[in-house]
Scaffold this active site. Structure first.
Site, PDB file in Angstrom:
ATOM      1  CG  HIS A 100     -40.464  99.362  24.174  1.00  0.00           C
ATOM      2  ND1 HIS A 100     -40.156  98.468  25.313  1.00  0.00           N
ATOM      3  CD2 HIS A 100     -40.220 100.790  24.778  1.00  0.00           C
ATOM      4  CE1 HIS A 100     -39.557  99.194  26.301  1.00  0.00           C
ATOM      5  NE2 HIS A 100     -39.652 100.499  26.091  1.00  0.00           N
ATOM      6  CB  SER A 137     -37.977  81.602  -3.549  1.00  0.00           C
ATOM      7  OG  SER A 137     -38.347  80.519  -3.410  1.00  0.00           O
ATOM      8  CE  LYS A 194     -40.152  85.357   0.209  1.00  0.00           C
ATOM      9  NZ  LYS A 194     -39.571  84.331   0.894  1.00  0.00           N
ATOM     10  CD  GLU A 235     -33.073  86.884   5.396  1.00  0.00           C
ATOM     11  OE1 GLU A 235     -33.674  86.085   5.899  1.00  0.00           O
ATOM     12  OE2 GLU A 235     -32.992  86.935   4.235  1.00  0.00           O
TER      13      GLU A 235
END
Lengths: 467, 467, 467, 467
Positions: D161, D282, D288, D295
């Site tokens: 979980h 970025s 960043k 992803e």
């Protein structure tokens, strides 16, 4: 020899009865009994119409009404027996009516077919459920916006790629959630309106010769108008697919909220704590407190997508007009609707009882050079450097901070100024989280003031929608 | 050691360059180059806005415009080189601009981010394509309605369960198709309106500190208004999903039309003949004439469903705000759009050149006891028998005809009258296909007159929509 | 204040009880009660193991066995009350056991977790159901092959693109169906073997410190071996997905058979007639006899696809190890399994009672120039013309026949011979349907003899599989 | 008037040429050109066979071989022009052959059809790609296991979980990943074997009259055997669906790994750091560093699911035998294969260059009462308390620690002992993370020793598979 079922109402031309196995495979009553209320309302309206065009006299009408109302009562009280051999809710109620009131009951099915009857019942169900879901969406939005109102100053790291990006406030984040829900509301609304047409009275596929008054039926049953073409009326399941899609989108959005609740509940993030009332434990690990509700909410998107694909598949390449295949439309819609209803309800409760750990949020915001964009913007503004270059210089300042293991806001003024001689002491202002957040005042921005405007706008929108 | 790619515009903080393999995996330019026109239009509007709020002076604005227009020209003429290491169309154009006009070009990215830029470009694309699809739907509907107008008296067997059910006319059948398309048109329209909001100017996720004028941008770029919340603006892909769903529905409907064209083209049905220009042969069987076009049209629903599921899956459980995952939104939308465009176009051509075999249709209508419902209705009307009983008696008449191997209309009058003594000679009238069809005059019915009304209504609707 | 549910077995660290709404959302017992038998068998084996490693003494073992068996009896007799607040079947049975036999019952959960317990129960279910489905596939194949045996001489038009292509026999067509089913059988078999590993005894995710004997458990419960890695054992749902896919494929195949049954039952084809026992009528049209069963069989693919997508979606991007999301695995598997079971069963009945209209098949084969390929092959063989050219000449002969409105076999010998002077009178032989069919003697071909060989091969295969 | 395309090889019976629009819609050459190598290999084998059965003499065989090889060379060198009007790769190569070698080329298509030809080419592609994917899976597993070998002592919090559950080592976690991949390998293997049958030589659907030697073809082309039934051979796309499913599963597994990489790369977790070579920046935020690769890997599951659904949809309810619909099988398979290939490749690179932050992992393991289960197990073992009760007591100890804001391992001995008088000082041993981990020695457990055994087992398995 196959075991035989009872004689069917449509069995005139058949030399053998149905096999019991056929009933078990074919019958929809194990699930379409849920439509009973809509079926009875449809039959009531139909009988009024039959009376209006002279097919039923007043006594017959009265008798049918008494019969139908009695059946409704029995179903409501759990006294009605749904039998597999009745095939579907329509036949079950018609049979029961004939049993109760005799031959007059046999007149009810004049000028209609099961094809338009089931289309009617299911549309009534869908319309009803859309309204219900919209109400629940509004309730959830209200809870989110109330929470947002209390957190327009609660700084947290705004993320892209799950990496700290820029400082935002928690209220602003919840407005983002709300905007997703507002689109869900509107999507349901357009589905409602696009499908708000009455199919009843078109018969099997081609219309009827009885001169039935479908305008009257539409008005009585609350539709905007009758459908234009009879064949389309019995073949069309767009209304069901539209709802399945709307719910897939709603539960997709909720899966995103749920993912964030799961993340925010981790030991690592610690941004929120789910109430003990909505968390669960482990059968083996005594210390566990698990975010079961967000996890299941996240998972429910699966069923919703699956239900949508189920019916899309079933409808693929079906010739016109009605085919038995479309019977598969109901279970998936029922499942999606019920999942959507309880998901909205429990998410509302979870949010209402959620403990927000604003300190953890703010602590987190201090990591990840959240003010780097502000620094670049400062260079653009104060040092007149083109943005692309300012971005590059700031990147190098970040690299230095990373190497030293600190945030850029923790570098000394000298260190920062060493990168460009137009950097002045006022650079410190742009390196404050609060200033950074409140600087983002463009329309839609995260500045507390802007966030409050957004919340206000949405509360106003809700007020209008509710009326 | 991984092979290195070129230095990136965002590379300030990076100690190592990108691996070439990363470019190959990560870059979207192999497909998002299709957005170039929208990207340039967006940048033009953005530069006007930057000028309006004082970030660009008039010379800079002029210089940027010249640069962008030159790039547009180069792309149009196929002279622009799209390079993998530029990652995406946005970076490719920005790089080219800087190359062309120098440092001024570096100012263009002020007050925006790739996150809002890509959201803008893609929304402009989607809006454009929706309008295009709507136009093609109207064109197809027009062809169908013209054909329908010529066939309101052409009797064919209306089918349910692919069994002969009741006589209809071919025009009526085409109106049914048209109604499906009309819902597709409306569905696209509501998607358009629900998503007609400008994302540009929200920066990475939180707004910008430049006071950018998003109302001006919205107006310039033809959106109804700016989005409400910055984070939502960069995270939302509802507009893409809505279009994927709309196209899935459109191609589902077309798969149903296509299935009918395939059936109607068989040796067994023979209702229509596809023009040689739109049929194909076999590499081995010299006699074959294959309905490849309807078959592929039927199959295209597969891609459309798959594309929808692709993006739904990708969006499932994505935390806010922007994530790289959403890059997967484009290829599927492009594919669905292109499939929908050519499907509408070729179906229109096929229908325009289709040979309708009305004789075969009428011959077919003579089989299958199509007037059985009329006989039952006659018994209700003339013999005052409740419908349910009339249905049963007719079923027995059908059984007799089946046993004799003929249609009920071919039974002798005596034979028919033997089932009930209230059956009179005028029963023959209800056993005529034409009478049966023209008796269905209820709203939406198949009677020729009603069919004409439906066609008229739709033609009027098209006229209104076109204006 | 949320209404509270009963105290949970895992509730030690919780300060508030669960909300009733949580039970309603969270509990799996409304569906996982179906696993009761597997749960009890798993617990019996587990208790034997606990005894073997010294955690239970013989009396305790005996007591637990008595308790579990009593519970099994109660469930079987419908006397066991499944309560929502027990959450799932595992807790329900454990609670009941403790109620029955007291503290000894509390020892049963030593050295296991719900995570491995549910994985075990569900795998046992899946294994059981795979075996059941394989049995039903074999039964259906047997019926098909018996029917095929009787129809190796029954000529029908073989179709591609639903156009008449070449003459085949009906038995050959049924062998094609059977081959689809044989792959389904094998696919299930490989899923079974790939997933035949015992998860029990790995605890929550990391193993246990009790030295549990998992080899013993595997043997006792009929698995090929224990799983290799504890974390994988509780996170893996491949076994469920594999079954969902296998069933999606099975029902896809059945949708193809069903489509053909629907087509063949039409007035236009008339190749088969479904038994009255497995057909249905219309509520409004007395003459209708509808192929509801094939239609529903065709539609069931929808649910199967949707169920597969549901679980694939749920599993997407789930971090390890166990998450509550996986609870969504059961309902979809249950639904797919039950649909597959009844579909196989009823299709077998339909085929067993199907009336084959061989005359209609043969009549149909006479249309569509089915011997055109034979004519081309004749030109290759006798006139030494390259195939590509022979194909072209035959195409022109077909065009002539089409123009005359006849089949090529109905052209005069002179007409045929006019196309090439090497065509001799023996061309008539290749224009016979029976000769054409029986000429296709290459391995896998449709010649009656070959078809019989194929049937023989499959019957032999079934015999081997059954042993 | 529609614009006409060039005359087709199959056009003998057609009175009008194809419309250009038809080519654009119908032609598969824009994607199936990828099959060129398989098509040529298939034709080489076919020509050998034609020679063997006396249809080609040695000169003709030689001439065809020269022609085909020349075409292969041209394609390889990019000198071959693929034209839309050639429709597909089969016709393109056959046309080119005839152009090159004249009439002899027209003999090549004897005793085969495009239907079996395309089935052959596509199966050859699928077989080839399966082997390639299996190789890449093994390579990735090897990298994972090497990394695992170095981290069998690196303690991290095992999660359920996404909550801290029990201490594990990072190597153990990677073994879990590997087990997923091992199942992917096996799944591909069974798909390979189940579909390893040669379709070539069955003609259009019914076999051929040429006595072609399909055993010879199977052997030459590397299939286990010829298919059993001709009609099945041209209708079956199970081999493509099986691969689509296998890849959907593979990319689902990878989406789970990727999700963990994204989480572990966050500021909050900080367990790993992706190499600068495989991370991105970025355009607006200079600080960043984004995990774009994980992803995108996570997102790719979307396309894989969509591709599977696409073809499942297309195959739904298709009548036998070949239909044009199946042309839609290729693009989706190509896309899934290419995504799977690059995903495996780049994930391998990312893992090979990943920086593991073992200190952060161990720090994290100190939070969340990871030894609570050990404490409960201690109570069972030492205090002879039934597990269910031991669980409850430990829950209360956790509650005390939570209230004090510390981990249970940080409570004083007195505090712990206050809960039960059988708790002794040796309880401290079970509260050590390392002891806790190493106590889990049951088969599959996380103890370092066990983890090493698992790694050893898998390395051995790889060695066997490679041979």
């Amino acid at each position: 020899m196959a075991q035989e079922s009872k004689q069917k109402l449509w069995g005139g031309r058949f030399s053998k009865g149905s096999a019991v196995l056929l009933d078990r495979f074919n019958a929809s009553i194990p699930f379409d009994y849920k439509l009973w209320k809509y079926d009875i309302n449809g039959s009531l309206a139909h009988s009024f119409m039959l009376h209006k065009i002279g097919i039923l006299d007043s006594d017959e009408l009265e008798s049918i009404h008494q019969g139908l109302k009695q059946i409704a009562l029995e179903i409501e009280n759990g006294e009605f027996e749904f039998k597999l051999e009745d095939e579907d809710i329509h036949m079950a109620i018609e049979s029961a009516l004939i049993n109760k009131i005799g031959d007059v009951g046999k007149k009810l099915h004049t000028a209609r077919s099961r094809n338009d009857q089931v289309a009617l019942d299911f549309r009534l169900y869908v319309k009803d459920k859309i309204k219900g879901l919209q109400g629940r969406i509004i309730e959830l939005m209200s809870v989110l916006l109330d929470l947002a109102s209390r957190h327009t100053e609660s700084i947290m790291p705004g993320m892209t790629h799950l990496q700290h990006a820029q400082p935002i406030n928690f209220g602003f984040h919840l407005v983002c959630w709300s905007e997703n829900l507002r689109r869900d509301f509107k999507r349901l609304q357009s589905s409602y309106e696009r499908n708000d047409y009455l199919p009843l009275g078109v018969g099997a596929l081609a219309g009827t010769p009885y001169g039935n008054d479908r305008e009257f039926l539409a008005k009585t049953l609350g539709f905007s108008a009758p459908t234009l073409n009879a064949m389309d009326s019995v073949s069309d399941r767009d209304f069901a697919l539209d709802l399945l899609y709307d719910i897939a989108m709603l539960l997709m959005h909720i899966s995103r909220f749920a993912e964030e609740l799961v993340l925010w509940s981790t030991c690592e993030f610690g941004f929120v704590s789910i109430s003990d009332s909505y968390a669960t434990g482990s059968s083996i690990m005594p210390q566990k407190k698990n975010p079961d509700v967000p996890e299941l909410l996240r998972a429910k998107s699966g069923r919703a997508y699956g239900n949508l694909i189920s019916l899309l598949t079933t409808m693929k390449a079906l010739p016109f007009a009605y085919n038995k295949d479309t019977q598969e439309d109901k279970e998936v819609v029922f499942n999606s609707v019920e999942n959507a209803e309880i998901s909205l309800e429990i998410l509302k409760e979870v949010m209402q009882t959620l403990k927000i750990n604003t300190r953890a949020m703010e602590q987190a915001a201090k990591k990840g050079h959240l003010c780097a964009t502000d620094l670049a913007d400062y260079l653009v503004r104060e040092a007149k450097i083109p943005f692309r270059e300012a971005h590059h210089i700031t990147g190098q300042i970040v690299a230095m901070a990373e190497e030293k293991g600190c945030d850029i806001s923790e570098l000394s003024l000298d260190e920062v100024m060493s990168f460009n001689d137009r950097i002045k002491v006022d650079v410190l202002e742009v390196l404050s989280l609060k200033n950074s957040m409140n600087a983002r005042t463009s329309l839609g921005g995260t500045a507390s003031k802007n966030t409050k405007d957004q919340i206000e706008y949405l509360k106003e929108w809700i007020k209008n929608v509710r009326n």
